[in-house]
Design a protein around this motif. Structure first.
Motif, PDB file in Angstrom:
ATOM      1  N   LEU A   1       1.242 -11.805 -17.218  1.00 55.12           N
ATOM      2  CA  LEU A   1       2.463 -12.115 -18.027  1.00 55.12           C
ATOM      3  C   LEU A   1       3.256 -11.180 -16.982  1.00 55.12           C
ATOM      4  O   LEU A   1       4.675 -11.907 -17.088  1.00 55.12           O
TER       5      LEU A   1
ATOM      6  N   HIS B   1       8.920 -11.664 -24.061  1.00 51.29           N
ATOM      7  CA  HIS B   1       7.752 -10.936 -23.213  1.00 51.29           C
ATOM      8  C   HIS B   1       7.861  -9.687 -22.981  1.00 51.29           C
ATOM      9  O   HIS B   1       6.456  -9.006 -22.926  1.00 51.29           O
TER      10      HIS B   1
ATOM     11  N   ASP C   1       5.729  -8.810 -26.023  1.00 52.61           N
ATOM     12  CA  ASP C   1       4.517  -8.955 -25.696  1.00 52.61           C
ATOM     13  C   ASP C   1       3.596  -8.145 -24.830  1.00 52.61           C
ATOM     14  O   ASP C   1       2.377  -7.818 -25.086  1.00 52.61           O
TER      15      ASP C   1
END
Length: 200
Positions: free
Chosen positions: A47, A131, A134
């Motif tokens: 990621l 993100h 996340d």
């Protein structure tokens, strides 16, 4: 009649997002890099590498230059798994904010698809905002995005969702309760369950 509040620039919105992102980034430890994230295909390392790749390429797009998403370099390993990649993240997000502050960055079109530049700015703003959520969820950290960013992104991501699903960048919208917050609805638009947490 109440005066219309002028829209903030992409650079201003990115700066606000970066300010709230950096505590999360600094809170990621080397032992977290193999942890799962809400993005099923990515662990934390993947990621972060994806997000750094996006940040670097959208600097180029701000300058109306070519981008290259064909491969994703392992910048985490190259920069160092302890503090190295976090320092790199700081430098590259600073460059991203500066790139979108340049005169003409939000004018005309950019990218191979010739999309309006502000739409492209919304893309990187959305990637960074979502993100970082996340990353926070994957590593057990708190994260609350800037309200102005959420207000700007909500309608923008709604508009681009059909195209994003066609590209498989978004999943199918997740169900949220009637009292869901604007940010929870934004996450759901991208296909994320706002209640996601790592399996124990």
């Amino acid at each position: 009649m109440k005066p219309v509040k002028p829209a903030k620039s992409i650079s201003e919105l990115l700066a606000a997002t970066t300010a709230r992102a950096m505590p999360v980034v600094r809170g990621v430890e080397a032992g977290d890099l193999a942890a799962p994230t809400p993005c099923a295909d990515y662990d934390v390392r993947d990621l972060v590498n994806h997000l750094l790749h996006v940040i670097v390429n959208f600097q180029a797009l701000a300058a109306k230059q070519d981008s290259d998403f064909s491969t994703t370099p392992d910048r985490v390993s190259a920069a160092g798994e302890d503090a190295g990649w976090q320092e790199l993240f700081t430098r590259e997000t600073d460059r991203l904010v500066a790139a979108w502050a340049e005169p003409g960055a939000e004018e005309g079109s950019t990218g191979t698809l010739g999309l309006p530049a502000r739409t492209v700015g919304h893309m990187v703003l959305g990637d960074l905002t979502v993100h970082i959520w996340d990353l926070a969820r994957a590593t057990g950290q708190a994260y609350e995005p800037d309200p102005d960013v959420v207000a700007e992104l909500g309608p923008a991501l709604d508009d681009m969702a059909p195209m994003a699903r066609k590209w498989e960048a978004f999943g199918e919208p997740a169900d949220v309760p009637d009292d869901a917050s604007p940010f929870e609805r934004l996450l759901a638009t991208t296909g994320r369950d706002p209640r996601w947490s790592p399996a124990r």
